[in-house]
Design an enzyme around this catalytic site. Structure first.
Site, PDB file in Angstrom:
ATOM      1  N   GLY A   1       0.795  -1.210   0.000  1.00  0.00           N
ATOM      2  CA  GLY A   1       0.000   0.000   0.000  1.00  0.00           C
ATOM      3  C   GLY A   1       0.830   1.264   0.000  1.00  0.00           C
ATOM      4  O   GLY A   1       0.279   2.358   0.091  1.00  0.00           O
TER       5      GLY A   1
ATOM      6  N   GLU B   1       5.362  -5.611   1.750  1.00  0.00           N
ATOM      7  CA  GLU B   1       5.072  -6.178   0.425  1.00  0.00           C
ATOM      8  C   GLU B   1       4.585  -5.123  -0.555  1.00  0.00           C
ATOM      9  O   GLU B   1       3.437  -5.164  -0.974  1.00  0.00           O
ATOM     10  CB  GLU B   1       3.922  -7.168   0.508  1.00  0.00           C
ATOM     11  CG  GLU B   1       4.060  -8.293   1.406  1.00  0.00           C
ATOM     12  CD  GLU B   1       2.761  -9.102   1.430  1.00  0.00           C
ATOM     13  OE1 GLU B   1       2.878 -10.286   1.707  1.00  0.00           O
ATOM     14  OE2 GLU B   1       1.656  -8.560   1.177  1.00  0.00           O
TER      15      GLU B   1
ATOM     16  N   GLY C   1       3.876  -3.157  -4.030  1.00  0.00           N
ATOM     17  CA  GLY C   1       3.788  -3.466  -5.455  1.00  0.00           C
ATOM     18  C   GLY C   1       3.964  -2.177  -6.231  1.00  0.00           C
ATOM     19  O   GLY C   1       5.008  -1.885  -6.807  1.00  0.00           O
ATOM     20  N   ARG C   2       2.908  -1.354  -6.144  1.00  0.00           N
ATOM     21  CA  ARG C   2       2.898  -0.057  -6.791  1.00  0.00           C
ATOM     22  C   ARG C   2       4.165   0.758  -6.562  1.00  0.00           C
ATOM     23  O   ARG C   2       4.705   1.366  -7.458  1.00  0.00           O
ATOM     24  CB  ARG C   2       1.735   0.709  -6.154  1.00  0.00           C
ATOM     25  CG  ARG C   2       0.833   1.363  -7.097  1.00  0.00           C
ATOM     26  CD  ARG C   2      -0.261   2.114  -6.364  1.00  0.00           C
ATOM     27  NE  ARG C   2      -0.309   3.456  -6.915  1.00  0.00           N
ATOM     28  CZ  ARG C   2      -0.449   3.700  -8.193  1.00  0.00           C
ATOM     29  NH1 ARG C   2      -0.601   2.729  -9.061  1.00  0.00           N
ATOM     30  NH2 ARG C   2      -0.455   4.933  -8.644  1.00  0.00           N
TER      31      ARG C   2
ATOM     32  N   TYR D   1     -11.533   2.971 -11.229  1.00  0.00           N
ATOM     33  CA  TYR D   1     -11.682   3.690  -9.963  1.00  0.00           C
ATOM     34  C   TYR D   1     -11.346   5.163 -10.034  1.00  0.00           C
ATOM     35  O   TYR D   1     -10.875   5.750  -9.075  1.00  0.00           O
ATOM     36  CB  TYR D   1     -10.961   3.034  -8.786  1.00  0.00           C
ATOM     37  CG  TYR D   1      -9.887   2.022  -9.037  1.00  0.00           C
ATOM     38  CD1 TYR D   1     -10.179   0.671  -8.811  1.00  0.00           C
ATOM     39  CD2 TYR D   1      -8.618   2.382  -9.451  1.00  0.00           C
ATOM     40  CE1 TYR D   1      -9.203  -0.284  -9.011  1.00  0.00           C
ATOM     41  CE2 TYR D   1      -7.639   1.416  -9.645  1.00  0.00           C
ATOM     42  CZ  TYR D   1      -7.939   0.089  -9.425  1.00  0.00           C
ATOM     43  OH  TYR D   1      -6.984  -0.849  -9.612  1.00  0.00           O
TER      44      TYR D   1
ATOM     45  N   CYS E   1     -15.391   0.937 -27.319  1.00  0.00           N
ATOM     46  CA  CYS E   1     -16.803   1.262 -27.415  1.00  0.00           C
ATOM     47  C   CYS E   1     -17.450   1.314 -26.038  1.00  0.00           C
ATOM     48  O   CYS E   1     -18.242   0.441 -25.681  1.00  0.00           O
ATOM     49  CB  CYS E   1     -17.485   0.200 -28.270  1.00  0.00           C
ATOM     50  SG  CYS E   1     -18.517   0.953 -29.493  1.00  0.00           S
TER      51      CYS E   1
END
Ligand code: ASP
Ligand code: MG
Length: 881
Positions: A721, A758, A760-761, A801, A828
């Site tokens: 996070g 941990e 990621g981002r 989001y 589309c």
């Protein structure tokens, strides 16, 4: 004060321009030390240079007013010994400061003699508040006289100004006698004639705060903490260009910084917001000081005496232009709640008048009110009311004549403060989930639209403030016009964290060349991935970092990250197989698998392969316990919203699909024991994109609480996070603050437990950009569209989001924006938008747009929707060229 160095006149002589006064007030701790006076002298020199005329207003030395108040209460003036002892004590205190600043303090003796006389008079007529006021006023007389000499010794020539000459108390006979002496009102307006006359007498002054002149020339006080008020009033009368209040904090914060170190300094605040915050107890400022300044639009700056390098809070008429925003979360404790129920009150004329009459008769002032047809609930403000049991019982008995009454005195209010709260309620909606399972006794949205207040049980207040602060106040450590650095940040010496220009802004040619003839491509800069990994390795409290590979499983990225010594966290066996194949030097035990609702076969495969496993459901132990028998596993906990002040209290939202809720913990541990399964580690993951350094500290707090009772736990995995700034005015996550916070909690657990993270981002987001060529342009009324060759099939985050990604025209980098465009793709779907209202230079077919921060959850979530292939992935590496 005899042998002072000759004072050099400051450059403060009247010039031709308009007379500019400035008022600088220094609080009790600033004037109590020699270094404080060095800073005051510096500030005086600066003011002389800029404003040319100034008044320094001082408080009494810290603690002196309290001491005098005590003497008044104890009638020490009745005893010659006590009086003499007090005088000696004060003489000593001031003499020590004088010595520390290199001067002598004998000249204070006549003042001390006067004080002794005042004490005797006070003790002889204790009911006459006039004498008490006179005694208390000596604190400022002493400090300002001494300060006058100290400044002279430092070569800063100021004259001593008697504030009682500037400030006259209002002749308000409606107020009670004591208040008129001890907390006098004083109304002033800019008085150019007075300002000019004072300027003719001298350009630089020092004056005692706290005191003003009452009827017959007696000394009256402006209320405890009233030196702020003195400064504001003197500034107003002089029509000052601004008033500065220097104290031991640099200004107003988004929360009480002593409780929430991540609280951020507020840079710009309107008078009304400041008033609200000061009234709520922000200690940097006396609320009454704002009244004249607001009325006469005089700016007020708050500064920290010891830290002139910090730009503190500025309260100015312009500040409201920053728009609607929650600026602070504050709590007030000691709130008494009175609930009055009764069906009879419905449509009954005069009911409220009757019950409020009872409050009046008991001398209690009501703060918040909410009413419905059968219920009226009010709170009593602790500051203004005596709320002892006996008073409350009498109140309840009298109210009982009209309705059913319930009185609770264990409440606290938690308020969101900021201009235009009403207009932004929808934005703070999700944050209000923290109130889930907390009883809210009363909600009140002030009619001035400045605060939204919740009254809750006092024991929940602290946690609520923490959580609301985390969710509503933007993270980061500084850098925008409203929110400044965090308290934590300000109090560390390391070089300030800076927002750096993004790497791609220096590498446009390289990127365009890499795109080649393709219409769209993800480009990942491996050097940026390595740099992020290197930053994480500076976390001293963290023993191990695992890359959460779901963010981006590109083999080159995986190799680069593992090459930096990080492990890998997977959420499926497919990921585990993928990374083991992509990175040959990686062993099964370097991974951690954290599946959620996965089929049994996947767990079995992991166990067979020797991949460490995290389980997050007691059901699994109940039904598949045999598979796990004799093994060591990690247990994923759902700390809920973290609200439980007792660690076993259930606080989780029942909707969370991840983790073992705290109320299932005991059963889970029992099941584990039954199958001889060792809980080797605890895991929690609270959210993503978090820029507040204290977030992980909270998880650690919950998990250490559990680990204390589980000796088998060797590892605490705090999940990921870790946020990455999306906008250029956001500052990066303050890793040092994060580290410091974790270290604090880790120390408290008297055992050697490893801490894992941990992310990621954090590792890959900024390293990746999405490049896409402009296909077509369109105008629809006011709205301009620029279409690019790929859209939500490559990057779904904006559609999914509402994620905000910076977008630039890479082909025209550096050219000023001309039009606001909606940047859309070829899919589309109306939702196929990459960015709305983006200011871009006039863009043409074939231009390349760059969508930033696309390295995480971009390609990983891409699809072939509409059978359009998502953007290809390419890798560049500045270090390997
Ligand atoms: N010395 C006074 C007090 O302590 C006034 C002030 O410091 O502002 O209340
Ligand atoms: Mg003060």
């Amino acid at each position: 004060m005899t042998d002072v160095k000759p004072a050099q006149p400051l450059d403060a002589t009247p010039g031709n321009g308009p007379i500019q006064w400035r008022v600088l007030k220094f609080g009790g701790s600033s004037v109590a030390t020699a270094t404080g006076w060095d800073r005051i002298a510096d500030a005086a020199r600066a003011a002389a240079g800029e404003a040319r005329r100034f008044v320094i207003v001082v408080s009494a030395l810290k603690g002196v007013t309290d001491r005098l108040e005590q003497a008044v209460r104890a009638l020490e003036g009745r005893s010659p010994e006590a009086t003499a002892a007090l005088i000696d004590e004060l003489r000593d205190r001031h003499a020590r400061l004088a010595r520390a600043t290199g001067i002598q303090s004998g000249a204070l003796d006549p003042l001390l003699d006067d004080l002794a006389a005042a004490l005797r008079e006070q003790a002889a007529a204790p009911e006459d508040a006039r004498h008490g006021a006179r005694v208390l006023g000596f604190g400022e007389l002493l400090s300002s006289r001494l300060g006058h000499a100290i400044l002279a010794a430092q070569g800063v020539a100021v004259d001593w100004l008697d504030s009682r000459e500037v400030l006259r108390a209002d002749d308000d006979s409606r107020r009670n006698e004591r208040a008129r002496w001890l907390s006098a009102d004083c109304t002033v307006a800019p008085d150019p004639a007075f300002a000019a006359a004072l300027g003719d007498r001298g350009a630089a002054w020092i004056a005692p705060g706290f005191i003003a002149r009452g009827e017959n020339g007696d000394t009256v006080l402006l209320g405890r903490g009233g030196s702020d008020v003195s400064a504001a009033l003197i500034g107003t009368r002089l029509g000052a260009e601004r008033v500065e209040i220097h104290s031991d904090v640099p200004g107003l914060f988004t929360a009480d910084p002593r409780r929430i170190p991540a609280a951020r300094l507020l840079r710009n605040v309107s008078y009304r917001e400041a008033m609200e915050l000061a009234a709520m107890g922000a200690k940097a400022l006396h609320p009454r000081a704002l009244i004249p300044l607001k009325r006469h639009r005089i700016p007020l700056w708050l500064c920290q005496t010891e830290r002139p390098d910090i730009d503190g809070t500025r309260i100015t008429p312009e500040a409201h232009e920053h728009g609607a925003q929650v600026k602070a979360i504050v709590q007030r404790r000691g709130i008494t709640l009175v609930t009055m129920e009764g069906l009879d009150m419905w449509q009954q004329v005069g009911f409220l008048a009757d019950v409020f009459g009872v409050f009046r008769d008991h001398g209690l002032s009501v703060d918040l009110v909410s009413t419905s047809e059968s219920n009226v609930t009010v709170t009593l403000d602790p500051g203004a009311n005596p709320t002892d049991r006996a008073t409350l019982d009498r109140l309840a008995a009298d109210l009982g004549r009209f309705c059913q009454v319930d009185v609770r005195s264990d409440c606290a209010s938690v308020s969101l403060v900021g201009l235009g709260i009403r207009t932004i309620l929808h934005r703070i909606g999700p944050a209000l989930e923290v109130f889930e399972q907390r009883r809210i006794f009363l909600v009140s949205q002030a009619a001035n639209d400045l605060n939204l207040t919740f009254v809750v049980e006092a024991r929940h207040a602290e946690k609520l403030v923490q959580q609301l602060h985390q969710q509503i106040i933007p993270g980061g450590v500084g850098g925008d016009s409203v929110f400044g650095p965090s308290w934590d940040r300000l109090n560390r010496d390391e070089a300030a964290i800076r927002a750096v220009p993004p790497w791609w802004s220096q590498r446009a040619d390289d990127l365009l060349e890499t795109l080649g003839d393709d219409d769209a491509a993800y480009v990942y800069a491996l050097d940026q991935v390595r740099a992020a990994a290197a930053r994480l390795k500076t976390l001293r409290t963290v023993d191990r970092v695992l890359y959460s590979m779901k963010a981006n499983p590109h083999p080159d990225l995986l190799r680069a990250i593992v090459g930096e010594g990080l492990g890998v966290e997977c959420v499926s066996m497919a990921e585990a197989r993928h990374v083991l194949a992509a990175v040959p030097e990686l062993a099964a035990e370097d991974l951690l698998l954290t599946p959620n609702f996965a089929p049994r076969a996947e767990y079995r495969e992991a166990l067979d392969a020797g991949i460490p496993l995290t389980i997050d459901n007691p059901w699994l132990l109940e039904h598949w316990g045999a598979d796990l028998a004799g093994r060591s596993v990690f247990l994923r906990i759902d700390p809920g919203s973290g609200l439980g002040h007792h660690k076993m209290v259930r606080t989780a939202g029942s909707n969370a699909k991840f983790g073992v809720p705290l109320d299932e913990l005991e059963r889970t541990l029992r099941l584990a024991r039954a199958h001889d399964i060792t809980i080797r580690g605890l895991h929690a993951h609270t959210g993503s994109g978090i820029l507040h350094p204290d977030n992980w500290e909270r998880s650690l707090e919950v998990l250490t609480g559990i680990a204390t009772e589980l000796p088998s736990v060797e590892v605490i995995n705090l999940g990921g996070g870790l946020g990455v700034p999306d906008r250029s005015d956001e500052l990066p996550l303050d890793l040092m603050a994060l580290d410091a916070g974790l270290a604090r909690i880790k120390r408290a657990l008297n055992r050697d437990v490893q801490i894992w993270l941990e992310p990621g981002r954090y590792l890959v987001a900024a390293a990746g950009v999405l490049l896409a060529r402009v296909t077509q342009l369109k105008g629809k009324g006011e709205v301009r569209y620029v279409g690019v060759a790929t859209g939500m099939n490559s990057l779904i985050r904006p559609a999914l989001y509402g994620a905000w990604h910076e977008i630039v025209n890479l082909s025209r980098l550096g050219k000023a924006g001309e039009h606001a465009y909606n940047v859309v793709g070829p899919i589309c779907e109306t939702g196929d938008v990459l960015g709305l209202d983006r200011l871009l230079p006039e863009s043409r077919e074939g231009d390349v747009l760059l969508i930033a921060n696309a390295g995480a959850y971009g390609a990983a979530m891409a699809s072939r929707y509409n059978l359009r292939e998502p953007a290809v992935e390419k890798v560049i590496d500045a270090e390997r060229r």
